[in-house]
Design a protein around this motif. Structure first.
Motif, PDB file in Angstrom:
ATOM      1  N   THR A  54       0.839  -1.209   0.000  1.00  0.00           N
ATOM      2  CA  THR A  54       0.000   0.000   0.000  1.00  0.00           C
ATOM      3  C   THR A  54       0.868   1.251   0.000  1.00  0.00           C
ATOM      4  OG1 THR A  54      -1.512  -1.284   1.378  1.00  0.00           O
ATOM      5  CG2 THR A  54      -1.987   1.039   1.142  1.00  0.00           C
ATOM      6  N   ALA A  55       1.924   1.205   0.786  1.00  0.00           N
ATOM      7  CA  ALA A  55       2.823   2.366   0.849  1.00  0.00           C
ATOM      8  C   ALA A  55       3.507   2.593  -0.491  1.00  0.00           C
ATOM      9  CB  ALA A  55       3.866   2.144   1.946  1.00  0.00           C
ATOM     10  N   LYS A  56       3.873   1.493  -1.140  1.00  0.00           N
ATOM     11  CA  LYS A  56       4.536   1.630  -2.447  1.00  0.00           C
ATOM     12  C   LYS A  56       3.590   2.258  -3.471  1.00  0.00           C
ATOM     13  CE  LYS A  56       7.628   1.085  -5.576  1.00  0.00           C
ATOM     14  NZ  LYS A  56       8.740   2.045  -5.575  1.00  0.00           N
ATOM     15  N   ALA A  57       2.335   1.855  -3.416  1.00  0.00           N
ATOM     16  CA  ALA A  57       1.353   2.438  -4.343  1.00  0.00           C
ATOM     17  C   ALA A  57       1.217   3.928  -4.088  1.00  0.00           C
ATOM     18  CB  ALA A  57       0.003   1.740  -4.171  1.00  0.00           C
ATOM     19  N   CYS A  58       1.216   4.340  -2.819  1.00  0.00           N
ATOM     20  CA  CYS A  58       1.123   5.761  -2.470  1.00  0.00           C
ATOM     21  C   CYS A  58       2.355   6.513  -2.991  1.00  0.00           C
ATOM     22  CB  CYS A  58       0.986   5.900  -0.956  1.00  0.00           C
ATOM     23  SG  CYS A  58       0.711   7.582  -0.416  1.00  0.00           S
ATOM     24  N   CYS A  59       3.531   5.878  -2.842  1.00  0.00           N
ATOM     25  CA  CYS A  59       4.775   6.515  -3.318  1.00  0.00           C
ATOM     26  C   CYS A  59       4.730   6.709  -4.830  1.00  0.00           C
ATOM     27  CB  CYS A  59       5.978   5.668  -2.950  1.00  0.00           C
ATOM     28  SG  CYS A  59       6.374   5.770  -1.221  1.00  0.00           S
ATOM     29  N   ASN A  60       4.203   5.725  -5.523  1.00  0.00           N
ATOM     30  CA  ASN A  60       4.104   5.853  -6.983  1.00  0.00           C
ATOM     31  C   ASN A  60       3.220   7.039  -7.358  1.00  0.00           C
ATOM     32  OD1 ASN A  60       5.739   3.667  -7.428  1.00  0.00           O
ATOM     33  ND2 ASN A  60       4.066   2.204  -7.584  1.00  0.00           N
ATOM     34  N   THR A  61       2.139   7.204  -6.606  1.00  0.00           N
ATOM     35  CA  THR A  61       1.248   8.340  -6.885  1.00  0.00           C
ATOM     36  C   THR A  61       1.977   9.665  -6.640  1.00  0.00           C
ATOM     37  OG1 THR A  61      -0.574   6.949  -6.135  1.00  0.00           O
ATOM     38  CG2 THR A  61      -1.025   9.286  -6.356  1.00  0.00           C
ATOM     39  N   ILE A  62       2.748   9.700  -5.569  1.00  0.00           N
ATOM     40  CA  ILE A  62       3.502  10.935  -5.280  1.00  0.00           C
ATOM     41  C   ILE A  62       4.534  11.191  -6.379  1.00  0.00           C
ATOM     42  CG2 ILE A  62       5.094  12.008  -3.657  1.00  0.00           C
ATOM     43  CD1 ILE A  62       3.657  10.427  -1.426  1.00  0.00           C
ATOM     44  N   ASP A  63       5.190  10.116  -6.855  1.00  0.00           N
ATOM     45  CA  ASP A  63       6.162  10.282  -7.949  1.00  0.00           C
ATOM     46  C   ASP A  63       5.490  10.861  -9.186  1.00  0.00           C
ATOM     47  OD1 ASP A  63       8.287   9.377  -6.481  1.00  0.00           O
ATOM     48  OD2 ASP A  63       8.031   7.281  -7.093  1.00  0.00           O
ATOM     49  N   LEU A  64       4.272  10.372  -9.440  1.00  0.00           N
ATOM     50  CA  LEU A  64       3.542  10.897 -10.608  1.00  0.00           C
ATOM     51  C   LEU A  64       3.235  12.377 -10.435  1.00  0.00           C
ATOM     52  CD1 LEU A  64       1.051   7.954 -11.240  1.00  0.00           C
ATOM     53  CD2 LEU A  64       2.995   8.602 -12.643  1.00  0.00           C
ATOM     54  N   LEU A  65       2.844  12.749  -9.223  1.00  0.00           N
ATOM     55  CA  LEU A  65       2.545  14.167  -8.958  1.00  0.00           C
ATOM     56  C   LEU A  65       3.795  15.023  -9.184  1.00  0.00           C
ATOM     57  CD1 LEU A  65       0.736  16.444  -7.714  1.00  0.00           C
ATOM     58  CD2 LEU A  65       1.735  15.813  -5.524  1.00  0.00           C
ATOM     59  N   ILE A  66       4.916  14.575  -8.640  1.00  0.00           N
ATOM     60  CA  ILE A  66       6.153  15.356  -8.777  1.00  0.00           C
ATOM     61  C   ILE A  66       6.548  15.475 -10.247  1.00  0.00           C
ATOM     62  CG2 ILE A  66       8.620  15.308  -8.253  1.00  0.00           C
ATOM     63  CD1 ILE A  66       7.887  14.057  -5.539  1.00  0.00           C
ATOM     64  N   GLU A  67       6.372  14.371 -10.983  1.00  0.00           N
ATOM     65  CA  GLU A  67       6.711  14.409 -12.402  1.00  0.00           C
ATOM     66  C   GLU A  67       5.777  15.354 -13.158  1.00  0.00           C
ATOM     67  OE1 GLU A  67       9.373  12.952 -13.261  1.00  0.00           O
ATOM     68  OE2 GLU A  67       9.262  13.408 -15.400  1.00  0.00           O
ATOM     69  N   ASP A  68       4.498  15.353 -12.766  1.00  0.00           N
ATOM     70  CA  ASP A  68       3.552  16.281 -13.399  1.00  0.00           C
ATOM     71  C   ASP A  68       3.982  17.721 -13.176  1.00  0.00           C
ATOM     72  OD1 ASP A  68       2.041  14.272 -14.332  1.00  0.00           O
ATOM     73  OD2 ASP A  68       0.335  14.544 -12.987  1.00  0.00           O
ATOM     74  N   ILE A  69       4.349  18.010 -11.957  1.00  0.00           N
ATOM     75  CA  ILE A  69       4.730  19.389 -11.633  1.00  0.00           C
ATOM     76  C   ILE A  69       6.038  19.759 -12.323  1.00  0.00           C
ATOM     77  CG2 ILE A  69       5.445  20.867  -9.725  1.00  0.00           C
ATOM     78  CD1 ILE A  69       3.525  19.143  -7.978  1.00  0.00           C
ATOM     79  N   ASP A  70       6.951  18.788 -12.349  1.00  0.00           N
ATOM     80  CA  ASP A  70       8.254  19.029 -12.964  1.00  0.00           C
ATOM     81  C   ASP A  70       8.125  19.381 -14.435  1.00  0.00           C
ATOM     82  OD1 ASP A  70      10.687  19.262 -11.927  1.00  0.00           O
ATOM     83  OD2 ASP A  70      11.254  17.145 -12.057  1.00  0.00           O
ATOM     84  N   LYS A  71       7.209  18.699 -15.087  1.00  0.00           N
ATOM     85  CA  LYS A  71       7.111  18.850 -16.545  1.00  0.00           C
ATOM     86  C   LYS A  71       5.887  19.679 -16.948  1.00  0.00           C
ATOM     87  CE  LYS A  71      10.597  16.044 -17.399  1.00  0.00           C
ATOM     88  NZ  LYS A  71      10.968  15.760 -16.018  1.00  0.00           N
ATOM     89  N   SER A  72       5.391  20.509 -16.047  1.00  0.00           N
ATOM     90  CA  SER A  72       4.235  21.332 -16.401  1.00  0.00           C
ATOM     91  C   SER A  72       4.699  22.603 -17.119  1.00  0.00           C
ATOM     92  CB  SER A  72       3.431  21.675 -15.151  1.00  0.00           C
ATOM     93  OG  SER A  72       4.243  22.381 -14.255  1.00  0.00           O
TER      94      SER A  72
END
Lengths: 163, 403
Positions: A54-72
């Motif tokens: 469950t924690a890994k799934a949450c981390c993946n979501t956070i990684d996606l958020l950071i990548e979204d912000i990085d490449k916005s």
């Protein structure tokens, strides 16, 4: 909440303000990720695989958020060529409020992630810990969606009014 | 007059530490940092700004900077640490044994990312490494540790090839790698994103593949043979059926010819039959007529014969009655004679004896008269049918002729 270098989209420093907002959101995401990763590592070491997953799934979501912000997108310098119309005060207020809401959601996510780590360290059950992790993941996902709406607000700045 | 400085000439380059003093060009140099690139400035030993998505001008070279250096107006030591901030895939080769002893080879994919804030941590690498870091160099840094800490222990717990291919194994390996490699990656400034393993075929799998191929080839051959047999059987059935049809056709033709011939013969026979029937009817009619005539004559003869017989019976009866009456009269006379003799006393044994002798003689005469065989009549011959006729017959019983 204090953001260093943030001047509320004043003329000439709007790009810096945008960068400061994005950096703050990424920082919040990284903070939440660190908490959740601690739970992940400890869960794996203690053979609580369901919590680790469950924690890994949450981390993946956070990684996606950071990548979204990085490449916005950040917009262009020369408004004349980009077709960007001049910014009105109402649009800026709207943008500022939107940024504030996103950062508030991210702050809540950080608080929840902190609670997750605390719950894992205390005598909470696995289900309670997983519930908190999923709550954090939900908050991160909401922030991601809300942040994507920011581009819609910025999109309004790029369109010249048609006569 | 500026020229663009390219810090990355190869897609495999991950990071590069550039000494600003090494850029000795007449023209000033600038660098364009794309969204997935970042640069950390290290000025006089201190970590400065970390920038991205920007055009950094005057990073080195140029006459102005040269003059400034000569007069000591610039920093003594200027270094720029360029790095890629996008996700990075590392394929780490490995060879490890499963718990059953079989060897598994392949590659482990490690997806990591260098975040902008962590770029200065790359100095830990460049402290003991050339100022250019590419994927091969990073694999050299991490490969041995990943193999030792992650792959070998995970493989040792894996009992079979099937387990090696399972998603549970991949998940476990990813979590294991994340936990074990976190410290090292964090020290080097990398963030762990994902990991998975891609194994080559093991000997068992090759053997299983060979078996499957052989089975498939055998089944293919069997299927071909079956199809061929079915084809032959179908052809055979078709040929037999064709022959049967031809025979049936021939038979039907012959049967038709025979039927036609038989019908014609039958027609002739019917004609003949009808002729015969007509003749037969005619003959039967004639015969019936003759029979009727004959039976009528026979009936008449029989009636006449009956009348003769009846008259004969009457005559015999009359004769018998006449004889009985005479016998009774004689008996009465003898009785009277015996009574008269007795009255006269003349009934002696000699008289009785004489009487009995005469009476016996009389009975013998009566008996002879009644038992006298009739004189056989002289047979006559019918003039019409030449049959023999009794003399008393008035008509011929065969043809009914009365003459």
């Amino acid at each position: 909440m204090i953001l260093s270098g943030y001047e509320g989209y004043t003329k000439g420093k709007r790009r810096n303000a945008d960068l400061a907002i994005r950096d703050e959101i990424k920082r919040c995401g990284t903070r939440a990720r660190n908490h959740i990763m601690n739970v992940h590592d400890n869960g794996f070491r203690e053979k609580k695989i369901s919590i680790a997953k469950t924690a890994k799934a949450c981390c993946n979501t956070i990684d996606l958020l950071i990548e979204d912000i990085d490449k916005s997108p950040t917009g262009m310098t020369h408004a004349f060529f980009s077709g960007q119309r001049s910014v009105s005060v109402s649009v800026l207020k709207k943008l500022i409020k939107h940024d504030h809401d996103v950062i508030e959601m991210m702050t809540k996510a950080v608080n929840i992630s902190n609670s997750v780590e605390h719950a894992f360290a205390s005598d909470k059950t696995d289900d309670e810990v997983k519930s908190l992790i999923r709550k954090c993941e939900q908050m991160i996902t909401s922030s991601r969606g809300y942040y994507s709406a920011r581009s819609t607000v910025l999109e309004g700045l790029r369109q010249k009014k048609k006569v | 007059m500026t020229t663009n400085f390219k810090w990355r000439s190869n897609p495999n380059i991950v990071a590069r530490l550039v000494d600003g003093n090494d850029i000795q060009t007449w023209k000033s140099q600038q660098v364009v940092l794309k969204p997935n690139e970042a640069c950390a400035f290290i000025i006089d030993g201190r970590i400065g700004d970390i920038i991205t998505e920007k055009v950094v001008s005057s990073i080195g070279g140029g006459l102005g900077r040269h003059i400034a250096e000569m007069i000591g107006a610039t920093a003594t030591d200027r270094r720029m640490l360029f790095a890629m901030t996008g996700p990075l895939d590392l394929w780490i080769p490995f060879a490890a044994n499963l718990s059953d002893g079989s060897e598994a080879t392949g590659h482990m994919n490690l997806r990591i990312q260098l975040r902008k804030e962590d770029i200065p941590k790359l100095l830990n690498i460049f402290a003991n490494h050339a100022p250019l870091l590419d994927r091969a160099g990073l694999i050299g840094f991490l490969g041995h540790e990943v193999t030792t800490r992650c792959i070998v222990p995970a493989m040792a717990k894996c009992s079979s090839v099937e387990e090696l291919r399972s998603s549970e194994f991949q998940e476990h390996l990813e979590m294991h790698a994340e936990v074990e490699m976190r410290q090292t990656l964090s020290t080097l400034g990398f963030t762990f994103l994902r990991a998975f393993i891609s194994t080559s075929k093991t000997d068992q799998e090759k053997l299983a593949r060979l078996k499957a191929d052989l089975d498939s080839a055998t089944q293919t051959e069997g299927a071909n043979a079956d199809a061929l047999m079915q084809r032959i059987a179908i052809r055979e059935a078709a040929t037999l059926r064709r022959i049967e049809c031809e025979v049936n056709v021939e038979r039907a033709k012959k049967r038709g010819e025979v039927t036609i011939q038989a019908e014609s013969e039958l027609l002739e026979l019917r004609k003949q039959e009808s002729v015969w029937e007509a003749e037969l009817k005619r003959d039967q009619g004639q015969s019936n007529l003759r029979m009727n005539e004959s039976s009528h004559k026979t009936t008449q003869a029989m009636e006449l014969f009956e009348q003769v017989q009846a008259r004969k019976r009457d005559r015999i009866q009359q004769s018998q009655e006449h004889q009985d009456q005479r016998m009774d009269k004689q008996n009465d006379v003898q009785t009277k004679m015996m009574e008269m003799a007795a009255q006269q006393g003349a009934l002696t044994p000699e008289v009785m004896q004489e009487f009995l002798r005469q009476q016996t003689a009389q009975k013998a005469i009566d008996g002879n008269n009644s038992d006298t065989p009739a004189t056989p009549p002289v047979a006559a011959v019918c003039r019409k049918c030449q049959a023999t006729l009794m003399p008393e017959w008035k008509a011929c019983p065969h043809c009914g002729s009365t003459s």
